[in-house]
Motif scaffolding. Structure first.
Motif, PDB file in Angstrom:
ATOM      1  N   GLN A 141       0.820  -1.215   0.000  1.00  0.00           N
ATOM      2  CA  GLN A 141       0.000   0.000   0.000  1.00  0.00           C
ATOM      3  C   GLN A 141       0.851   1.261   0.000  1.00  0.00           C
ATOM      4  N   GLN A 142       1.962   1.220   0.685  1.00  0.00           N
ATOM      5  CA  GLN A 142       2.860   2.368   0.708  1.00  0.00           C
ATOM      6  C   GLN A 142       3.293   2.727  -0.712  1.00  0.00           C
ATOM      7  N   MET A 143       3.623   1.691  -1.461  1.00  0.00           N
ATOM      8  CA  MET A 143       4.029   1.912  -2.841  1.00  0.00           C
ATOM      9  C   MET A 143       2.873   2.483  -3.644  1.00  0.00           C
ATOM     10  N   TYR A 144       1.704   1.888  -3.471  1.00  0.00           N
ATOM     11  CA  TYR A 144       0.558   2.320  -4.249  1.00  0.00           C
ATOM     12  C   TYR A 144       0.098   3.721  -3.869  1.00  0.00           C
ATOM     13  N   ASN A 145       0.180   4.045  -2.591  1.00  0.00           N
ATOM     14  CA  ASN A 145      -0.205   5.394  -2.192  1.00  0.00           C
ATOM     15  C   ASN A 145       0.638   6.431  -2.914  1.00  0.00           C
ATOM     16  N   PHE A 146       1.906   6.110  -3.037  1.00  0.00           N
ATOM     17  CA  PHE A 146       2.800   7.019  -3.759  1.00  0.00           C
ATOM     18  C   PHE A 146       2.372   7.139  -5.221  1.00  0.00           C
ATOM     19  N   LEU A 147       2.095   6.017  -5.821  1.00  0.00           N
ATOM     20  CA  LEU A 147       1.733   6.022  -7.241  1.00  0.00           C
ATOM     21  C   LEU A 147       0.375   6.664  -7.495  1.00  0.00           C
ATOM     22  N   LYS A 148      -0.456   6.682  -6.460  1.00  0.00           N
ATOM     23  CA  LYS A 148      -1.759   7.325  -6.603  1.00  0.00           C
ATOM     24  C   LYS A 148      -1.632   8.844  -6.666  1.00  0.00           C
ATOM     25  N   GLU A 149      -0.511   9.329  -6.171  1.00  0.00           N
ATOM     26  CA  GLU A 149      -0.312  10.786  -6.162  1.00  0.00           C
ATOM     27  C   GLU A 149       0.249  11.313  -7.478  1.00  0.00           C
ATOM     28  N   LYS A 150       0.758  10.420  -8.283  1.00  0.00           N
ATOM     29  CA  LYS A 150       1.392  10.844  -9.522  1.00  0.00           C
ATOM     30  C   LYS A 150       0.438  10.701 -10.685  1.00  0.00           C
ATOM     31  N   THR A 151       0.050  11.826 -11.227  1.00  0.00           N
ATOM     32  CA  THR A 151      -0.905  11.783 -12.333  1.00  0.00           C
ATOM     33  C   THR A 151      -0.194  11.873 -13.673  1.00  0.00           C
TER      34      THR A 151
END
Ligand code: SF4
Ligand code: SF4
Lengths: 167, 167
Positions: B126-136
């Motif tokens: 989830q830590q990884m995905y949370n980061f990737l969710k911020e990058k549009t």
DNA sequence: ATATTATAGATAATTAGTGTCCTTAATGGG
DNA sequence: CCCATTAAGGACACTAATTATCTATAATAT
């Protein structure tokens, strides 16, 4: 599908159970414990030994034990030991074509800072790893000791004691 | 070895280049652009279409375009569209043997909260995905516009314009 | 109607992951 | 010293996932 190999799971299962023992324990027992094959688990432990997470002694009464305090061994260490340290995103370097559709060979040569896409993925990976670096084997052991029922814990302890005595 | 499939890379390359265009663009052009095969890239885009990241129109002058603002499409969306949403750690449920070395079938039945090892891995993910969710995609496009040399950007723009005009 | 383009399915080729087997080397106990 | 035991390493087999190709079909604009 991008997932951790089973080796990581095998390793964690074993390691967390090695903690309370104060003597080397052999692959045969660890394999029996989990119901997985000796030969394969042996490969896993060779990796753990190379990563200096465990120490091996061959011969009679040999086996594996931790090289250092479980406070100093993290999930990250285990993952890297088993999976290796290749990043999860490997640029196939299509950029020469992709963003210039031509040359740019000059810049390709110098292995400089990777492109933004690559960097973003690697940063994301780091987020995951930073989290795993905070979780130690000791933490795992202690939390399990709190979470699991005393029953299970006791059975567990007995099983390993019996095995150690047999040797 | 635990890495993202090349599809993710192909997809990001294409998507970031689709942004400035205001018309559908076909797989043929996108494939030529990156120097990868049409047939394979086509599969990738079918996945993107199913995830409603792009919209397809078949037939002459057809192709793909974004379904929504690139501000609303994240790296995470793209990764999930391509790789699927299976977690990166899948418990092989050796626990019955591993931590009880016996039954526990009762608890196995209820598909309750996963064990600590499993949970830890999923949190890390989830830590990884949370980061990737911020990058549009928009962020990617804008940052590239700042980072890349005007030369390359211009060449790039021209290439796509030419292709669009040809259709 | 026709050329164009996406979709879907079948299948092949390649690579990575999992697992076995066998040989060698180290070790402790008798 | 000899033997049983155990880890290490190499070669190999099997399986599954990934990457890639090909073909047929359906939708669309002109
Ligand atoms: S990851 Fe970046 S450098 Fe690598 S091919 Fe893609 S755009 Fe180019
Ligand atoms: S991940 Fe947890 S539940 Fe699954 S087998 Fe391992 S210890 Fe058991």
């Amino acid at each position: 599908m991008m997932n951790f190999s089973v080796g990581v799971e095998y390793a964690l299962h074993c390691l967390v159970n090695i903690i309370p023992l104060n003597r080397p324990i052999g692959i045969k027992d660890l394999a029996e414990f989990q119901g997985v094959s000796e030969s394969y688990l042996s490969k896993i432990f060779t990796k753990l030994a190379k990563a200096r997470i465990v120490q091996s002694t061959p011969g009679v009464k040999g086996g594996y034990e931790l090289t250092k305090s479980p406070k100093k061994i993290t999930f990250y260490d285990v993952v890297i030991a088993i999976e290796g340290s290749q990043p999860i995103f490997q640029c196939k370097n299509i950029i020469a074509k992709a963003f210039t559709n031509e040359a740019l060979e000059a810049e390709e040569d110098e292995d400089e800072v990777p492109c933004l896409i690559n960097r973003t993925m690697l940063e994301a990976e780091q987020q995951m790893y930073n989290f795993l670096k905070e979780k130690t084997l000791m933490w795992l052991r202690e939390t399990l000791d709190n979470e699991l029922s005393p029953d299970i814990l006791e059975k567990n302890r007995e099983w390993f004691q019996k095995k150690l005595v047999q040797n």
